[in-house]
Design an enzyme around this catalytic site. Structure first.
Site, short mmCIF file in Angstrom:
data_model
loop_
_atom_site.label_atom_id
_atom_site.label_comp_id
_atom_site.label_asym_id
_atom_site.label_seq_id
_atom_site.Cartn_x
_atom_site.Cartn_y
_atom_site.Cartn_z
N ASP A 1 0.82 -1.11 0.06
CA ASP A 1 -0.08 -0.06 -0.07
C ASP A 1 1.00 1.21 -0.09
O ASP A 1 2.14 1.27 0.15
CB ASP A 1 -0.78 0.04 1.18
CG ASP A 1 -2.12 -1.12 1.22
OD1 ASP A 1 -2.36 -1.38 0.28
OD2 ASP A 1 -2.24 -1.46 2.34
N LYS B 1 -3.17 4.23 -3.01
CA LYS B 1 -3.72 5.26 -3.38
C LYS B 1 -2.72 6.44 -3.65
O LYS B 1 -2.00 6.39 -2.57
CB LYS B 1 -4.97 5.98 -2.69
CG LYS B 1 -6.21 5.08 -2.34
CD LYS B 1 -7.22 5.72 -1.59
CE LYS B 1 -8.34 4.79 -1.49
NZ LYS B 1 -9.40 5.43 -0.65
N MET C 1 -6.96 7.98 10.80
CA MET C 1 -7.65 8.35 9.59
C MET C 1 -8.78 9.33 9.64
O MET C 1 -9.76 9.29 9.00
CB MET C 1 -8.39 7.06 8.76
CG MET C 1 -7.18 6.12 8.24
SD MET C 1 -7.79 4.71 7.63
CE MET C 1 -8.91 3.88 9.06
#
Length: 521
Positions: free
Chosen positions: A35, A57, A174
């Protein structure tokens, strides 16, 4: 044959915080699926032939992002191909890492898998900011929640009303984008605006920044500091311990990203010392040792050793020691071949390499350079004595010349050479090219020349970083190859001396500008 998948937690960001089990899985992997925010230093440890698949991402790597269903399918397919697959995830795979979903997919496919827990950022990041999530007399409970729930949910599952009164410490992962909403929810449900709160950005890394204030002010302070993800929010009285317990930001090299250019098998000592002082080492091995299979004159030298024909054997590097003993072993010999001959070592590192082979150096010069070794030997030699010098192809001939001038007979046997490694991770060179490091260390002229060769026309990027050299010979190579003087030259020509010199320079010259990277008020 069916393969296997390891769901591995990479830890909170600092590459040293991966577990031993996680590292071992990474080293043997055929495929690594990773990731965003996985440290490049970890990826550089993968086997040169390993397939690296980026599914995060933004960030770096392949096409990503990839949907969770696609990631699950990828893991299943690679395992069915008989591959050893590591799914490398930040923090812990089962703490808001969707590792449970991947385990379900693997179990449903009837595939073998294992979970290697990681150090979760919910605990490690506050710890690096000097905030224990529990503390006797202050906090006996902690709640870890997500600030970013799935958009597929009909309604949020985090009950902020209950949470505001359920735990002494709340840690939100997050939650950077929803910080104002989180703070408002907690206060609307009874939590005092004066409750201590902190946000830690890029915790455990050289980019760590910490904002500590109150719950009522935290959203505004973070917005003013332009801090975004990844960050961790901590709410509770334990935040008030930070002024007394903050430790990482007080380390002398905190926030310093340092490139280590030594050969991979030698980089650990320097990297460890840098990390202990708060730096973030980036290992970029620009040299590797190539043992010459049939060195010219080595057979005759071993015969002369056997006959007692040498007064001294001289070693000017740990690599020379290791390669020399490799050749001894190839001929069925061992340390006893050096019985009756005095042994000289250029410095402590070389002396330690000899000690690991059962040999105690008879001479180590007070100044750990080839010049210092020559001066010490000249004082001990008599004209006509024979000296064996197993060396690198690139070694400076000064030693042989200096000893020959006082009448010694020097047999210099070239037993190895250093070369540019074939599989240097290009991402690490790109980090250097983008100016994302603060300092580069050099421990030999070869490391200087090889890094310049690898950078090619981009060698000018070295003009913008602190250059630290282990000694004057390496500093001369910097001037010759790069065209500038290094800022740091170690007075003690060892890796420990190099770190001490860098500490002194950083503290006096740069420390007042950026040292600490905290925004507490």
């Amino acid at each position: 044959m069916t393969g296997k998948v390891w769901l591995v937690g990479a830890g909170p960001g600092h590459p040293d915080l991966i577990t031993w089990a996680g590292l071992q899985a990474l080293l043997q992997a055929d495929v690594v699926v990773y990731d965003r925010l996985i440290p490049l230093q970890l990826l550089s440890l993968c086997r040169p032939d390993a397939e690296l698949v980026y599914v995060g991402k933004g960030g770096y790597g392949g096409p990503g992002p990839m949907s969770q269903d696609a990631i699950n399918a990828l893991l299943v397919n690679k395992a069915r191909e008989g591959k050893r697959v590591v799914r490398l995830k930040g923090g812990d795979p089962f703490v808001f890492g969707r590792g449970g979903e991947e385990a379900e997919a693997l179990a449903a496919a009837g595939l073998d898998y294992a979970v290697i827990p990681g150090v979760t950022s919910a605990i490690a990041v506050p710890a690096y900011a000097g905030i224990p999530v529990t503390h006797r007399g202050i906090s006996s409970s902690v709640a870890i929640v997500t600030g970013h729930e799935s958009p597929e949910k009909d309604e949020p599952s985090v009950n902020w009303g209950r949470l505001a009164n359920a735990a002494d410490t709340i840690v939100v992962l997050m939650g950077a984008k929803t910080l104002p909403q989180i703070a408002r929810e907690l206060m609307e449900h009874g939590m005092s605006p004066l409750t201590p709160a902190a946000v830690i950005y890029m915790g455990t890394t050289a980019q760590q920044r910490t904002i500590s204030t109150t719950l009522g002010d935290i959203a505004q302070r973070v917005a003013e500091a332009q801090i975004g993800p990844p960050s961790v929010l901590v709410v509770g009285k334990v935040v008030g311990l930070r002024p007394r317990l903050a430790w990482a930001e007080k380390l002398p090299l905190f926030g310093l990203r340092v490139v280590v250019t030594r050969a991979r098998h030698q980089a650990e000592a320097l990297s460890t010392l840098l990390a202990w002082e708060g730096a973030e080492p980036w290992v970029l091995p620009v040299i590797e040792v190539e043992t010459l299979p049939c060195p010219e004159g080595l057979g005759e030298a071993f015969q002369r050793l056997k006959e007692g024909g040498y007064s001294w054997t001289v070693f000017t590097s740990a690599n020379a020691v290791n390669v020399f003993f490799h050749h001894l072993a190839d001929r069925g010999l061992d340390a006893r071949a050096l019985a009756g001959v005095k042994v000289a070592a250029v410095g402590p590192g070389t002396s330690q390499a000899l000690a690991s082979k059962g040999i105690k150096a008879d001479l180590i010069p007070p100044v750990f350079t080839v010049e210092g070794l020559a001066r010490a030997l000249v004082a001990s030699l008599r004209p006509g004595e024979f000296v064996l010098w197993p060396s690198a192809q690139e070694a400076n001939p000064f030693l042989a010349q200096a000893l020959s001038e006082v009448g010694a007979q020097v047999d210099r046997i070239v037993i190895y050479k250093v070369r540019v490694p074939e599989n240097i991770p290009p991402e690490l060179l790109e980090v250097l090219r983008r100016g994302e490091v603060d300092a580069v260390t050099f421990t030999s002229g070869s490391t200087v020349r090889h890094l310049a060769q690898l950078l090619g026309p981009d060698v000018h990027v070295l003009e913008k970083v602190v250059i630290a050299c282990i000694g004057p010979a390496t500093a001369r190579a910097v001037l010759e190859v790069i065209g500038r003087k290094p800022q740091v030259i170690a007075s003690q020509h060892t890796v420990a001396g190099l770190v001490e010199a860098l500490k002194a320079y950083w503290t006096s010259t740069r420390g007042g500008d950026d040292h600490g990277r905290a925004d507490d008020r």
